[in-house]
Design an enzyme around this catalytic site. Structure first.
Site, short mmCIF file in Angstrom:
data_model
loop_
_atom_site.label_atom_id
_atom_site.label_comp_id
_atom_site.label_asym_id
_atom_site.label_seq_id
_atom_site.Cartn_x
_atom_site.Cartn_y
_atom_site.Cartn_z
N ASP A 108 -6.21 -6.52 6.24
CA ASP A 108 -7.67 -6.44 6.23
C ASP A 108 -8.28 -6.43 4.83
OD1 ASP A 108 -6.87 -3.93 5.42
OD2 ASP A 108 -7.78 -2.84 7.09
N GLY A 157 -0.10 -5.41 0.77
CA GLY A 157 -1.28 -5.43 -0.09
C GLY A 157 -1.09 -6.23 -1.35
N ILE A 198 0.83 -1.20 0.00
CA ILE A 198 0.00 0.00 0.00
C ILE A 198 0.87 1.26 0.00
CG2 ILE A 198 -0.22 0.11 2.52
CD1 ILE A 198 -3.15 1.04 2.06
N GLU A 242 1.87 -6.44 7.37
CA GLU A 242 1.00 -5.54 8.13
C GLU A 242 1.32 -5.46 9.62
OE1 GLU A 242 -1.22 -6.14 4.32
OE2 GLU A 242 0.10 -7.34 5.62
N ASP A 256 -2.35 -9.61 -0.60
CA ASP A 256 -3.82 -9.56 -0.69
C ASP A 256 -4.26 -9.69 -2.14
OD1 ASP A 256 -4.69 -8.87 2.11
OD2 ASP A 256 -3.49 -7.08 1.75
#
Length: 304
Positions: free
Chosen positions: A182, A151, A94, A174, A154
């Site tokens: 999340d 991310g 991110i 994270e 993810d």
């Protein structure tokens, strides 16, 4: 094959040059952070394209990824998507600038109920963008080189097939940032790897998972010696899938995703209801005839 011949010259020309020579797909030319090209018939290559920012996942890029997979699911010119990245790494995770925007909500003077509601909806929007990958009926092949952090994990967890180059490594980062992942890793990674103990270790320690171990535990299905070899191999794989019946391929993906989240009996009922219609497709007869006559040219299937 086009894919193989295109990337055999990658080491001589440089991968970026080869990518620029691919056909840009006009319908997706407006994206600022993604390159969408068509290396061969019915195959699209989505390339994360913020190389100067290490392909950090900005909110704009996040939105473009979700928009692309929403649209490409209904794009009859595409049957398979390869997802790769420009530059030195797949993604650094991110964009910290956007993480700062989240902090501005946390430390604002607004009422806590209002702040919680804003953060909840923001997280749910981000989750929705990455969930478009598994909801897209077209198979998605993740091609990862070098770092895939935070991310990025993810993101690739939403793909159907994952391969990487030997220099690739993965990190659920994270916890080192003071938060729990999340946007999908904690929900999808246990289903991919299968070892809850290993998933717990990776997510709680934030240690790097190198390419060889990633293949051993099933996060990726193949490790290539170099990025160029990976792209050659993955585009050949994509072309092979794209040559098959889109009814069969998309139906297979849809049923694999459904069965993953349901009991065997529910999955069997779902495929029975699916095939009571799809077995009447002309693609079944075309495929059967091609398998009986090995000298005939490969069958051509209508767009779907």
């Amino acid at each position: 094959m086009l894919a193989s011949s295109l990337f055999r010259g990658a080491s001589r020309l440089g991968l970026a040059t080869v990518n620029r020579n691919m056909s840009i797909v006009p319908a997706y030319a407006s994206y600022n952070n993604l390159n969408i090209t068509q290396p061969s018939e019915y195959v699209y290559n989505l390339e994360l394209n913020r190389p100067k920012k290490m392909n950090a996942l900005s909110m704009e890029m996040w939105g473009e990824i979700g928009d692309f997979f929403d649209k490409v699911g209904e794009d009859t010119d595409c049957r398979v998507v390869v997802m790769s990245a420009a530059g030195k790494m797949f993604t650094s995770g991110i964009d910290l600038v956007d993480l700062g925007d989240m902090a501005s909500i946390v430390y604002s003077e607004d009422d806590i109920a209002r702040k919680c509601t804003m953060i909840y909806h923001k997280i749910r929007r981000l989750q929705k963008q990455f969930s478009t990958l598994e909801k897209c009926p077209k198979p998605i092949i993740g091609a990862i080189h070098s770092a895939c952090i935070g991310g990025g994990v993810d993101l690739i967890c939403g793909t159907d097939i994952r391969v990487c180059s030997a220099d690739a490594w993965f990190q659920v980062k994270e916890v080192d940032m003071g938060l729990a992942a999340d946007v999908g890793t904690l929900q999808r990674l246990p289903r991919i790897i299968g070892s809850q103990s290993l998933v717990n270790e990776l997510c709680l320690t934030a240690r790097k998972l190198e390419a060889a171990e990633a293949e051993k535990v099933g996060l990726v299905s193949k490790v290539y010696a170099s990025r160029e070899e990976m792209m050659s191999g993955v585009l050949e794989m994509a072309a092979s899938i794209a040559s098959k019946s889109p009814v069969a391929v998309q139906g297979t993906k849809m049923n694999l995703v459904y069965s993953r989240d349901h009991s065997p009996d529910e999955g069997l009922d779902y495929i029975a209801r699916f095939n009571m219609a799809m077995l009447q497709s002309e693609d079944v007869m075309k495929s059967a005839m091609a398998n009986m006559d090995k000298t005939a040219p490969p069958p051509l299937f209508a767009k779907l």
